[in-house]
Structure formats: structure tokens, C-alpha cells
Design a protein around this motif. Sequence first.
Motif, mmCIF file in Angstrom:
data_model
loop_
_atom_site.group_PDB
_atom_site.id
_atom_site.type_symbol
_atom_site.label_atom_id
_atom_site.label_comp_id
_atom_site.label_asym_id
_atom_site.label_seq_id
_atom_site.Cartn_x
_atom_site.Cartn_y
_atom_site.Cartn_z
ATOM 1 N N GLU A 255 -30.496 -13.138 76.571
ATOM 2 C CA GLU A 255 -31.374 -12.242 75.821
ATOM 3 C C GLU A 255 -30.614 -11.526 74.704
ATOM 4 O O GLU A 255 -31.162 -11.292 73.621
ATOM 5 C CB GLU A 255 -32.016 -11.231 76.775
ATOM 6 N N PHE A 256 -29.353 -11.199 74.965
ATOM 7 C CA PHE A 256 -28.538 -10.561 73.932
ATOM 8 C C PHE A 256 -28.376 -11.489 72.726
ATOM 9 O O PHE A 256 -28.536 -11.063 71.573
ATOM 10 C CB PHE A 256 -27.171 -10.188 74.507
ATOM 11 N N TYR A 257 -28.071 -12.764 72.962
ATOM 12 C CA TYR A 257 -27.846 -13.692 71.858
ATOM 13 C C TYR A 257 -29.146 -14.148 71.207
ATOM 14 O O TYR A 257 -29.116 -14.725 70.114
ATOM 15 C CB TYR A 257 -27.011 -14.885 72.324
ATOM 16 N N ASP A 258 -30.262 -13.882 71.835
ATOM 17 C CA ASP A 258 -31.553 -14.180 71.209
ATOM 18 C C ASP A 258 -31.920 -13.159 70.134
ATOM 19 O O ASP A 258 -32.900 -13.341 69.409
ATOM 20 C CB ASP A 258 -32.660 -14.205 72.269
ATOM 21 N N GLN A 259 -31.135 -12.091 70.022
ATOM 22 C CA GLN A 259 -31.467 -11.032 69.069
ATOM 23 C C GLN A 259 -31.238 -11.447 67.613
ATOM 24 O O GLN A 259 -31.808 -10.864 66.700
ATOM 25 C CB GLN A 259 -30.635 -9.781 69.362
ATOM 26 N N HIS A 260 -30.369 -12.448 67.385
ATOM 27 C CA HIS A 260 -30.062 -12.878 66.021
ATOM 28 C C HIS A 260 -30.166 -14.392 65.912
ATOM 29 O O HIS A 260 -29.959 -15.109 66.886
ATOM 30 C CB HIS A 260 -28.656 -12.426 65.612
ATOM 31 N N ASP A 261 -30.454 -14.860 64.704
ATOM 32 C CA ASP A 261 -30.628 -16.292 64.475
ATOM 33 C C ASP A 261 -29.325 -16.985 64.060
ATOM 34 O O ASP A 261 -29.108 -18.143 64.391
ATOM 35 C CB ASP A 261 -31.688 -16.537 63.400
ATOM 36 N N ASP A 262 -28.479 -16.296 63.309
ATOM 37 C CA ASP A 262 -27.290 -16.941 62.769
ATOM 38 C C ASP A 262 -26.044 -16.166 63.188
ATOM 39 O O ASP A 262 -25.548 -15.289 62.475
ATOM 40 C CB ASP A 262 -27.388 -17.012 61.239
ATOM 41 N N TRP A 263 -25.518 -16.500 64.350
ATOM 42 C CA TRP A 263 -24.351 -15.808 64.868
ATOM 43 C C TRP A 263 -23.071 -16.186 64.127
ATOM 44 O O TRP A 263 -22.053 -15.504 64.249
ATOM 45 C CB TRP A 263 -24.200 -16.084 66.361
ATOM 46 N N SER A 264 -23.095 -17.267 63.344
ATOM 47 C CA SER A 264 -21.894 -17.660 62.607
ATOM 48 C C SER A 264 -21.486 -16.593 61.589
ATOM 49 O O SER A 264 -20.321 -16.518 61.202
ATOM 50 C CB SER A 264 -22.118 -18.992 61.898
ATOM 51 N N LYS A 265 -22.429 -15.754 61.180
ATOM 52 C CA LYS A 265 -22.127 -14.683 60.235
ATOM 53 C C LYS A 265 -21.726 -13.390 60.936
ATOM 54 O O LYS A 265 -21.241 -12.459 60.293
ATOM 55 C CB LYS A 265 -23.352 -14.417 59.344
ATOM 56 N N LEU A 266 -21.954 -13.329 62.243
ATOM 57 C CA LEU A 266 -21.752 -12.077 62.969
ATOM 58 C C LEU A 266 -20.606 -12.117 63.964
ATOM 59 O O LEU A 266 -20.164 -11.070 64.441
ATOM 60 C CB LEU A 266 -23.039 -11.702 63.728
ATOM 61 N N ALA A 267 -20.115 -13.319 64.297
ATOM 62 C CA ALA A 267 -19.096 -13.409 65.340
ATOM 63 C C ALA A 267 -18.267 -14.673 65.188
ATOM 64 O O ALA A 267 -18.691 -15.649 64.559
ATOM 65 C CB ALA A 267 -19.762 -13.383 66.717
ATOM 66 N N THR B 199 -15.566 -12.712 69.270
ATOM 67 C CA THR B 199 -15.147 -11.522 68.534
ATOM 68 C C THR B 199 -16.212 -11.212 67.496
ATOM 69 O O THR B 199 -16.493 -12.048 66.616
ATOM 70 C CB THR B 199 -13.795 -11.740 67.840
ATOM 71 N N PHE B 200 -16.810 -10.038 67.588
ATOM 72 C CA PHE B 200 -17.910 -9.692 66.695
ATOM 73 C C PHE B 200 -17.375 -9.099 65.386
ATOM 74 O O PHE B 200 -16.298 -8.491 65.349
ATOM 75 C CB PHE B 200 -18.861 -8.727 67.385
ATOM 76 N N ALA B 201 -18.144 -9.303 64.319
ATOM 77 C CA ALA B 201 -17.660 -9.000 62.968
ATOM 78 C C ALA B 201 -17.469 -7.509 62.730
ATOM 79 O O ALA B 201 -16.407 -7.080 62.256
ATOM 80 C CB ALA B 201 -18.627 -9.576 61.942
ATOM 81 N N ASP B 202 -18.469 -6.708 63.040
ATOM 82 C CA ASP B 202 -18.371 -5.276 62.775
ATOM 83 C C ASP B 202 -19.395 -4.531 63.622
ATOM 84 O O ASP B 202 -20.364 -5.105 64.115
ATOM 85 C CB ASP B 202 -18.571 -4.963 61.288
ATOM 86 N N GLU B 203 -19.164 -3.251 63.764
ATOM 87 C CA GLU B 203 -20.004 -2.418 64.631
ATOM 88 C C GLU B 203 -21.407 -2.251 64.070
ATOM 89 O O GLU B 203 -22.373 -2.104 64.822
ATOM 90 C CB GLU B 203 -19.354 -1.057 64.826
ATOM 91 N N THR B 204 -21.537 -2.277 62.752
ATOM 92 C CA THR B 204 -22.857 -2.113 62.147
ATOM 93 C C THR B 204 -23.774 -3.274 62.513
ATOM 94 O O THR B 204 -24.943 -3.084 62.838
ATOM 95 C CB THR B 204 -22.733 -2.015 60.618
ATOM 96 N N SER B 205 -23.238 -4.484 62.476
ATOM 97 C CA SER B 205 -24.037 -5.671 62.777
ATOM 98 C C SER B 205 -24.294 -5.825 64.268
ATOM 99 O O SER B 205 -25.387 -6.196 64.687
ATOM 100 C CB SER B 205 -23.344 -6.921 62.234
#
Length: 297
Positions: free
Chosen positions: A187-199, A219-225
Amino acid sequence: MSLILKSSVAAIALTVCGLVTQNVSWEASATDPQDPATSLPSETKSSPPVDASNGDRRLVANSENYNFRQLQKHLQSAMEAAVAMRGYSAILEMQEEVSGTLRPVDKIEFKTRRAPFSVYMRWHDSAQEALYVHGENDNRLIVKPTKGLAAIRRVWRLEPDCRMAKQNCRYPITDAGIENLVLRIQEFYDQHDDWSKLATFTIGESSIADRDVIIVNVTFADETSVPDYSSSTFCFDVKTKLLTSVDNDGWTLSGQRRLIEHYGYSQIVETATPSDADFSVENPAYRFVANVAADGE
């Protein structure tokens, strides 16, 4: 209820909920139980790189998409393996950050069955017990404390998601177990469509307690995202396909590691025909006293 009694009951709450130490535990199959490992290896064999003739950003992104799809496949296989078990026993190690404080490690005897959903837990250090059976005991969590003033009442009956039951844990007992853990991650990973930009996703192979495992580091990109976590580590058993442990770290200004969730299941043994006695307050092996109970808030 006095503030002193509430404070004592709060000590129970850590032990009645949640799905735990910075050392990642490992689980065994029903037919081949193994001892849990004490920690995740610091080095693993890296996953095969995506074939690329140059190192441009587009191809790097494609590699991240590939690794994310592999994580999705491992999670789906882990879900199918967990659903296939009617019940199982295990040792659960659990550690969580609650209200900004990392709680001590709990080592728990854990039993569960799928239908009706049931959980029995017994803490190694205190012998405290907790029991939940969907559709029984007015759908309440039954807790047998062994320390503090709360133990005077002998047995507590609490709503699983009430303030008292969740005061020192992140999730209610109704969310316990490997299947629910996998579902929460999906469910957590269903929140976004393109994880390549976020992690960034890396996948490796290793061996824990003489068993082959797949380890996925995120490893996630930043706290804002992604405000929930700064990084995650998942461990999957190659043979059983089950998710064996999860570590989630939070963000810090210093950049130092801040563990906020760890759940590890070890010594897993499938129960083909779960017994009603394993989930009964009348079980003579348990310390519940059904006729002396208190209702929590």
C-alpha cells in the motif's frame, strides 16, 4: 482510571501491538526450521546490471525501474506464500520508535491463523500475554500484564485500536503478522506511480543462517517527496519466498541512521490445522483469567 494506572498500562501497550531490533532476524520454513541470524550481512552480491551501452540518465532510470519491479515481484510472492499458510508460529522481534523515542527490543512468541484471524503473543522477558480473535471476546484484545499496577487487574480487555492499546506502539494487533506486513508495504508503494524519480533500489543476494536470501535496499530521494522514511531494507527467503524482516529508517538533520521500525520473524513453522486451544483464554498453558477482567478506555 488514575493517571498512575494509565501510566502502568502504557507499559503494556508496546507489547500488545505492532508488527524489531537493528539486527535483522530471519525465519525458517515449516519443514526446515533454522535459528535466526543476529544481523544482516554488511555486504551482499549485487543484482545483475541492466544491459546498457552508455551511462546516460535515461538508462540509469530504467535500471531503477527494473529493480523496483523486482521488489514488487518479491512482495507479491511473499504475499502468496503468507496467504497459503493457514497458520504458523514464530519468534517475532520488534522495535519501534513511538512519540520520538526508540522503544526497547521485544522478543515475542507469536502464533497466528488466517480464519478467523487470531493472534497470540507471549513476551520472553516478562511472560506477558496478549490474545486477539476476530469475532470472539467482543472483538477485544485480551491482555495479561505481569508488571506494575496494571497487573493487579489480572486481565485487561481493550479495543485493539484504542488510545490505551496503541499508546506505545505504531500499529494495532489486528495488523500483526507477515501477511499484514507485506500488505502495508504494498500500500505504501501504491502511493506513487514512478518510484524511479523518488528512490534508488538495489538488490543483492546473501546467506543468513545457511539460507539464501534476497535483500532489497531502498534509499529515498528527499523528505519532501517521501516524508515517511529515508530508507528501507527488506529481506526475503529464497526457498519459502516469505518476507523475513523489514527495517525502516526516518529522516534526520545529521544524516545519521534513525531506526523507526524493525520487524523480524524467525523460526517460522507452518500450522496446517490451527487449534482453537491456541487462541483461547481457557487454554491451561496460558495465564489468562477470563472471569476477572477490566474494560479499557
